[in-house]
Design a protein around this motif. Structure first.
Motif, PDB file in Angstrom:
ATOM      1  N   THR A 213     -66.869 -42.266   2.236  1.00  0.00           N
ATOM      2  CA  THR A 213     -67.137 -41.740   3.571  1.00  0.00           C
ATOM      3  C   THR A 213     -68.633 -41.820   3.801  1.00  0.00           C
ATOM      4  O   THR A 213     -69.435 -41.678   2.865  1.00  0.00           O
ATOM      5  CB  THR A 213     -66.674 -40.278   3.771  1.00  0.00           C
ATOM      6  OG1 THR A 213     -67.406 -39.418   2.905  1.00  0.00           O
ATOM      7  CG2 THR A 213     -65.179 -40.133   3.549  1.00  0.00           C
TER       8      THR A 213
ATOM      9  N   GLN B 104     -71.349 -40.148   6.532  1.00  0.00           N
ATOM     10  CA  GLN B 104     -71.565 -39.201   7.615  1.00  0.00           C
ATOM     11  C   GLN B 104     -73.019 -39.265   8.037  1.00  0.00           C
ATOM     12  O   GLN B 104     -73.925 -39.114   7.202  1.00  0.00           O
ATOM     13  CB  GLN B 104     -71.231 -37.774   7.181  1.00  0.00           C
ATOM     14  CG  GLN B 104     -71.450 -36.772   8.300  1.00  0.00           C
ATOM     15  CD  GLN B 104     -71.116 -35.364   7.901  1.00  0.00           C
ATOM     16  OE1 GLN B 104     -70.717 -35.097   6.773  1.00  0.00           O
ATOM     17  NE2 GLN B 104     -71.289 -34.437   8.822  1.00  0.00           N
ATOM     18  N   CYS B 105     -73.248 -39.497   9.315  1.00  0.00           N
ATOM     19  CA  CYS B 105     -74.612 -39.541   9.842  1.00  0.00           C
ATOM     20  C   CYS B 105     -75.084 -38.105  10.095  1.00  0.00           C
ATOM     21  O   CYS B 105     -74.493 -37.379  10.893  1.00  0.00           O
ATOM     22  CB  CYS B 105     -74.641 -40.361  11.127  1.00  0.00           C
ATOM     23  SG  CYS B 105     -76.301 -40.604  11.788  1.00  0.00           S
TER      24      CYS B 105
ATOM     25  N   LEU C 225     -73.025 -45.229  14.238  1.00  0.00           N
ATOM     26  CA  LEU C 225     -72.874 -43.833  13.845  1.00  0.00           C
ATOM     27  C   LEU C 225     -74.029 -43.026  14.421  1.00  0.00           C
ATOM     28  O   LEU C 225     -75.198 -43.383  14.229  1.00  0.00           O
ATOM     29  CB  LEU C 225     -72.865 -43.696  12.326  1.00  0.00           C
ATOM     30  CG  LEU C 225     -71.775 -44.449  11.568  1.00  0.00           C
ATOM     31  CD1 LEU C 225     -71.955 -44.252  10.072  1.00  0.00           C
ATOM     32  CD2 LEU C 225     -70.402 -43.995  12.007  1.00  0.00           C
TER      33      LEU C 225
ATOM     34  N   ASP D  81     -71.347 -38.013  13.275  1.00  0.00           N
ATOM     35  CA  ASP D  81     -70.231 -38.942  13.093  1.00  0.00           C
ATOM     36  C   ASP D  81     -69.930 -39.158  11.615  1.00  0.00           C
ATOM     37  O   ASP D  81     -70.840 -39.193  10.783  1.00  0.00           O
ATOM     38  CB  ASP D  81     -70.537 -40.307  13.711  1.00  0.00           C
ATOM     39  CG  ASP D  81     -70.564 -40.290  15.224  1.00  0.00           C
ATOM     40  OD1 ASP D  81     -70.083 -39.311  15.834  1.00  0.00           O
ATOM     41  OD2 ASP D  81     -71.076 -41.270  15.807  1.00  0.00           O
ATOM     42  N   LEU D  82     -68.649 -39.341  11.315  1.00  0.00           N
ATOM     43  CA  LEU D  82     -68.185 -39.619   9.959  1.00  0.00           C
ATOM     44  C   LEU D  82     -67.228 -40.801  10.030  1.00  0.00           C
ATOM     45  O   LEU D  82     -66.412 -40.886  10.938  1.00  0.00           O
ATOM     46  CB  LEU D  82     -67.441 -38.408   9.381  1.00  0.00           C
ATOM     47  CG  LEU D  82     -66.800 -38.642   8.020  1.00  0.00           C
ATOM     48  CD1 LEU D  82     -67.656 -38.030   6.920  1.00  0.00           C
ATOM     49  CD2 LEU D  82     -65.410 -38.069   7.970  1.00  0.00           C
TER      50      LEU D  82
ATOM     51  N   TYR E 119     -64.664 -43.360   7.449  1.00  0.00           N
ATOM     52  CA  TYR E 119     -64.012 -43.588   6.157  1.00  0.00           C
ATOM     53  C   TYR E 119     -63.878 -45.087   5.961  1.00  0.00           C
ATOM     54  O   TYR E 119     -63.501 -45.815   6.883  1.00  0.00           O
ATOM     55  CB  TYR E 119     -62.632 -42.916   6.156  1.00  0.00           C
ATOM     56  CG  TYR E 119     -61.656 -43.536   5.189  1.00  0.00           C
ATOM     57  CD1 TYR E 119     -61.755 -43.299   3.825  1.00  0.00           C
ATOM     58  CD2 TYR E 119     -60.648 -44.383   5.637  1.00  0.00           C
ATOM     59  CE1 TYR E 119     -60.858 -43.879   2.936  1.00  0.00           C
ATOM     60  CE2 TYR E 119     -59.747 -44.966   4.761  1.00  0.00           C
ATOM     61  CZ  TYR E 119     -59.868 -44.711   3.414  1.00  0.00           C
ATOM     62  OH  TYR E 119     -58.989 -45.287   2.537  1.00  0.00           O
TER      63      TYR E 119
END
Length: 136
Positions: A58, A60-61, A77, A81-82, A84
């Motif tokens: 994953t 994540q920003c 991103l 935001d995330l 996968y």
């Protein structure tokens, strides 16, 4: 000097770095046998070349804006935001703005790859009720 990793139960701040971003190094927060979590710091215009990971990932920003390039195209991103990525998906990252991202990697051995590459495991070790689409 080696960077110390988090100990079990230790807290780390993942708040945006703001003005301190350019002075903050990328850090592996912890690494266990099956899990690694990193805070990657990317100044504007910098990035990571195309690569893939054996396990699921994953991204994540936390702050800034990052272009995530995959075979399917690009995903931008933004903070919060995330995304996968399944095991083995080639990807590259480029920061449009100063950015920090939280990357979580499930570490697998080569013997385990056949069971998860490109798919999801349908067994679990907890009491959660898992619902899968009927066509799987």
């Amino acid at each position: 000097m080696a960077i110390s990793h988090l100990s079990s139960g230790e807290i780390a701040s993942l708040l945006p770095l703001g003005d301190m971003l350019e002075q903050t190094p990328t850090t592996a927060l912890f690494k266990e046998e099956r899990l690694e979590v990193m805070r990657i710091v990317l100044p504007a215009g910098k990035g990571m070349p195309v690569h893939s990971v054996d396990g699921p990932v994953t991204v994540q920003c936390i702050e800034g804006e990052v272009d995530l390039e995959m075979n399917e195209g690009h995903q931008i991103l933004h903070a919060g935001d995330l995304i996968y990525l399944a095991a083995g998906v080639p990807h590259a990252l480029t920061a449009f703005q100063n950015a920090s991202i939280l990357v979580t990697v499930v570490l697998v051995s080569s013997g385990e790859l056949q069971g998860i590459a490109g798919g999801r495991r349908k067994h679990h070790d907890d009491d959660l009720e898992m619902k899968w689409p009927e066509n799987e």
